[in-house]
Design a protein around this motif. Structure first.
Motif, PDB file in Angstrom:
ATOM      1  N   GLY A  13       0.813  -1.213   0.000  1.00 50.40           N
ATOM      2  CA  GLY A  13       0.000   0.000   0.000  1.00 50.40           C
ATOM      3  C   GLY A  13       0.842   1.256   0.000  1.00 50.40           C
ATOM      4  O   GLY A  13       0.546   2.227  -0.698  1.00 50.40           O
ATOM      5  N   LEU A  14       1.914   1.257   0.781  1.00 46.17           N
ATOM      6  CA  LEU A  14       2.821   2.401   0.796  1.00 46.17           C
ATOM      7  C   LEU A  14       3.506   2.565  -0.549  1.00 46.17           C
ATOM      8  O   LEU A  14       3.640   3.680  -1.051  1.00 46.17           O
ATOM      9  CB  LEU A  14       3.862   2.252   1.905  1.00 46.17           C
ATOM     10  CG  LEU A  14       3.372   2.513   3.316  1.00 46.17           C
ATOM     11  CD1 LEU A  14       4.461   2.161   4.327  1.00 46.17           C
ATOM     12  CD2 LEU A  14       2.938   3.947   3.490  1.00 46.17           C
ATOM     13  N   GLU A  16       2.359   1.668  -3.451  1.00 46.28           N
ATOM     14  CA  GLU A  16       1.372   2.180  -4.403  1.00 46.28           C
ATOM     15  C   GLU A  16       1.123   3.670  -4.195  1.00 46.28           C
ATOM     16  O   GLU A  16       1.054   4.436  -5.155  1.00 46.28           O
ATOM     17  CB  GLU A  16       0.059   1.406  -4.266  1.00 46.28           C
ATOM     18  CG  GLU A  16       0.140   0.000  -4.793  1.00 46.28           C
ATOM     19  CD  GLU A  16      -1.104  -0.823  -4.472  1.00 46.28           C
ATOM     20  OE1 GLU A  16      -2.092  -0.267  -3.958  1.00 46.28           O
ATOM     21  OE2 GLU A  16      -1.071  -2.027  -4.749  1.00 46.28           O
ATOM     22  N   THR A  17       0.995   4.084  -2.946  1.00 44.86           N
ATOM     23  CA  THR A  17       0.743   5.493  -2.642  1.00 44.86           C
ATOM     24  C   THR A  17       1.909   6.360  -3.080  1.00 44.86           C
ATOM     25  O   THR A  17       1.721   7.389  -3.740  1.00 44.86           O
ATOM     26  CB  THR A  17       0.484   5.681  -1.135  1.00 44.86           C
ATOM     27  OG1 THR A  17      -0.657   4.907  -0.775  1.00 44.86           O
ATOM     28  CG2 THR A  17       0.240   7.136  -0.789  1.00 44.86           C
ATOM     29  N   ARG A  21       1.939   9.110  -6.187  1.00 44.27           N
ATOM     30  CA  ARG A  21       2.313  10.521  -5.969  1.00 44.27           C
ATOM     31  C   ARG A  21       3.430  10.937  -6.911  1.00 44.27           C
ATOM     32  O   ARG A  21       3.409  12.030  -7.467  1.00 44.27           O
ATOM     33  CB  ARG A  21       2.759  10.753  -4.525  1.00 44.27           C
ATOM     34  CG  ARG A  21       1.726  10.442  -3.511  1.00 44.27           C
ATOM     35  CD  ARG A  21       0.722  11.538  -3.404  1.00 44.27           C
ATOM     36  NE  ARG A  21      -0.241  11.158  -2.378  1.00 44.27           N
ATOM     37  CZ  ARG A  21      -1.157  11.941  -1.923  1.00 44.27           C
ATOM     38  NH1 ARG A  21      -1.254  13.161  -2.371  1.00 44.27           N
ATOM     39  NH2 ARG A  21      -2.000  11.528  -1.016  1.00 44.27           N
ATOM     40  N   SER A  77       2.114  12.689   2.516  1.00 42.63           N
ATOM     41  CA  SER A  77       1.782  12.299   1.143  1.00 42.63           C
ATOM     42  C   SER A  77       1.872  10.796   0.971  1.00 42.63           C
ATOM     43  O   SER A  77       1.276  10.236   0.071  1.00 42.63           O
ATOM     44  CB  SER A  77       2.680  13.012   0.132  1.00 42.63           C
ATOM     45  OG  SER A  77       4.010  12.541   0.195  1.00 42.63           O
ATOM     46  N   ALA A  78       2.598  10.121   1.845  1.00 46.09           N
ATOM     47  CA  ALA A  78       2.680   8.663   1.809  1.00 46.09           C
ATOM     48  C   ALA A  78       1.638   8.039   2.726  1.00 46.09           C
ATOM     49  O   ALA A  78       1.602   6.838   2.902  1.00 46.09           O
ATOM     50  CB  ALA A  78       4.080   8.202   2.217  1.00 46.09           C
ATOM     51  N   GLY A  79       0.793   8.866   3.333  1.00 44.18           N
ATOM     52  CA  GLY A  79      -0.272   8.356   4.182  1.00 44.18           C
ATOM     53  C   GLY A  79       0.193   7.948   5.557  1.00 44.18           C
ATOM     54  O   GLY A  79      -0.476   7.181   6.235  1.00 44.18           O
TER      55      GLY A  79
END
Length: 127
Positions: A13-14, A16-17, A21, A77-79
């Motif tokens: 998930g990281l 992909e995020t 971006r 920005s990476a959540g």
């Protein structure tokens, strides 16, 4: 779900995020994938895999990538957290110099921060 598979999902998930971006920033600047790949010294197909989160981005490459796009990757920005805190390229370079066991320790701590943040967001939504 096992702890190991949840860690894999978190990392994916990281990836992909972060990749999304970086892809958005590349497109915003009007760069093609080939032009950026050539500029940072990788193959266009590898850049594509990284932008889609299907391949991890080495820390040193990430620093060069952000430098070339004249952007900074932030934890938000990476959540990872609510308040934006810039991740300077020197941190990425430092990470790249760490021994593997220390890199794992850093990643484990980041995963804990993400999990705690997600739990906080879930509990806030339930209130």
């Amino acid at each position: 779900m096992s702890s190991h598979s949840s860690k894999r999902m978190l990392r994916a998930g990281l990836r992909e995020t972060i990749g999304a971006r970086l892809r958005a920033e590349r497109k915003r600047r009007g760069l093609t994938a080939k032009a950026l790949a050539d500029a940072i010294g990788i193959r266009p197909d590898a850049l594509s895999l990284m932008e889609r989160g299907q391949q991890a981005i080495p820390a040193e490459l990430l620093a060069d990538w952000c430098h070339h796009l004249d952007t900074r990757l932030t934890f938000s920005s990476a959540g990872i957290e609510q308040e934006p805190q810039s991740l300077p390229p020197e941190y990425a370079r430092l990470f790249n110099t760490l021994k593997p066991q220390y890199r794992k320790l850093v990643l484990d701590h980041l995963e804990l921060v993400v999990r705690l943040s997600e739990e906080r967001n879930i509990s806030s939504a339930e209130e």
